[in-house]
Design an enzyme around this catalytic site. Structure first.
Site, PDB file in Angstrom:
ATOM      1  N   HIS A 113     -13.763 -15.408   5.189  1.00  0.00           N
ATOM      2  CA  HIS A 113     -13.205 -14.442   4.801  1.00  0.00           C
ATOM      3  C   HIS A 113     -11.995 -14.206   5.954  1.00  0.00           C
ATOM      4  O   HIS A 113     -12.429 -14.367   7.302  1.00  0.00           O
ATOM      5  CB  HIS A 113     -14.057 -13.166   5.042  1.00  0.00           C
ATOM      6  CG  HIS A 113     -13.424 -11.911   4.628  1.00  0.00           C
ATOM      7  ND1 HIS A 113     -13.247 -11.490   3.376  1.00  0.00           N
ATOM      8  CD2 HIS A 113     -12.883 -10.942   5.291  1.00  0.00           C
ATOM      9  CE1 HIS A 113     -12.571 -10.318   3.134  1.00  0.00           C
ATOM     10  NE2 HIS A 113     -12.442 -10.009   4.393  1.00  0.00           N
ATOM     11  N   SER A 158      -6.527 -25.069   0.641  1.00  0.00           N
ATOM     12  CA  SER A 158      -6.429 -25.691   1.714  1.00  0.00           C
ATOM     13  C   SER A 158      -7.511 -25.786   2.690  1.00  0.00           C
ATOM     14  O   SER A 158      -7.606 -26.785   3.522  1.00  0.00           O
ATOM     15  CB  SER A 158      -5.140 -25.005   2.734  1.00  0.00           C
ATOM     16  OG  SER A 158      -5.830 -23.777   3.116  1.00  0.00           O
TER      17      SER A 158
END
Ligand code: GRF
Length: 323
Positions: A116, A24
């Protein structure tokens, strides 16, 4: 260094996305940049043969290639050649779970970004990816989490942070709900970081001035006001002495009066000396000005005395009929 990675400010900057999962973030980067004319997601590389990201990127018209993990690990030069043939300047790791060899990290030093799903340095390092991170955050009772985009170095999740965005962790959050919230801020953070990196690597459009170039070369700030060039000093006839002492008396009025009423020739000499007083004074010749003033005074007296004598003698002599 693999090849010249300088970014031309007028050219399109090609980036590659490496992804192993749903992709995504990779899709989001394509949508953020590929309709513009500055940054282009030109390539997607994956280490998972059936990763959902492959179809998504193909649908968006982005060339997507699969390389097995053995290639990533043992033949990094194959990856680097692929990147070079696509003129890739920056790499974005968007959920890429494969080991990235030192050769690739070093070839693109400072030009690889990783996203992250935590507020690094918290919840980073080995084993901290995907659902593991969100689970650990909730179990630890954290009240906030977020996303971090950082530069990739040879140490896991430890490179300089480029962009970081926070989200609140609520008491009823699950790893899934937290992941969704973090994903939302990732879609803002990642394009922002890519843009920031491209901008920082792009040379300024306007060439640097010589002063700026020197300031850079010497490592000094160039915000010190320039030292003005010395202007030539306009020199007046410098009345140095005149500024220190007042001008001596010119006696001009008395010179004129005695010239008219007393004796003409010494009166004219007095007028000449009266005129000399100011000219000498403004030339800075104070001594000359004083001398002229004294001379004017003397010649006024001479003119006056001669005038008196002449008139004194003239009246009785004219009465006596001698004139
Ligand atoms: C993201 O949460 C990212 O922070 C992490 O992996 C996840 C990838 O998600 N590195 P997606 O495949 O982009 O949806």
């Amino acid at each position: 260094m693999l090849y010249e990675l300088c970014i031309d400010e007028k050219a399109m900057t090609n980036i590659a996305v490496f992804a192993s999962g749903t992709g995504s973030n990779a899709v989001n980067l394509v949508k953020a940049f590929n309709s513009g004319n500055r940054i282009h997601v030109a390539l997607c590389l994956t280490d998972k043969e059936n990763a959902p990201v492959i179809e998504k990127m193909k649908d968006l018209g982005v060339e997507t290639l699969f390389f097995p993990r053995s290639v990533w690990k043992e033949q990094p030069q194959v990856i680097l050649d692929t990147l070079r043939s696509h003129d890739i300047k920056i790499i974005a790791l968007a959920g890429f779970l494969c080991f990235l060899s030192d050769e690739i990290v070093n070839a693109y030093e400072g030009k690889i970004l990783n996203i992250h799903p935590s507020l690094l340095p918290a919840y980073g390092g080995k084993g901290m990816h995907g659902a593991n991170v969100h689970k650990a955050v909730i179990e630890a009772g954290e009240t906030k989490s977020g996303a971090t985009v950082h530069i990739v170095t040879n140490e896991i999740d430890a490179g300089p942070i480029v962009v970081q965005k926070e989200v609140a962790v609520l008491p009823d959050d699950t790893p899934e709900s937290l992941e969704a919230k973090v994903h939302d801020v990732e879609y803002i953070a990642f394009p922002e970081a890519v843009l920031k990196l491209v901008t920082s690597l792009t040379p300024p459009a306007v060439p640097k001035s010589v002063d700026d170039a020197w300031a850079d070369a010497l490592g000094v700030p160039n915000n010190v006001p320039p030292i003005p060039l010395q202007q030539p000093v306009k020199t007046e006839p410098a009345p140095v002495a005149a500024r220190q002492e007042p001008m001596p008396d010119t006696f001009l009025v008395w010179s004129v009066i005695t010239t008219i009423l007393c004796c003409f020739i010494p009166g004219i000499v007095a007028i000449i000396n009266s005129a000399k007083v100011s000219s000498k004074y403004y030339e800075g010749d104070m001594e000359g000005a004083k001398r002229a003033s004294r001379n004017a005074e003397i010649w006024i007296i001479v003119s006056f005395v001669l005038g008196v004598i002449t008139n004194t003698l003239y009246i009785p002599l004219s009465i006596a009929g001698l004139f």
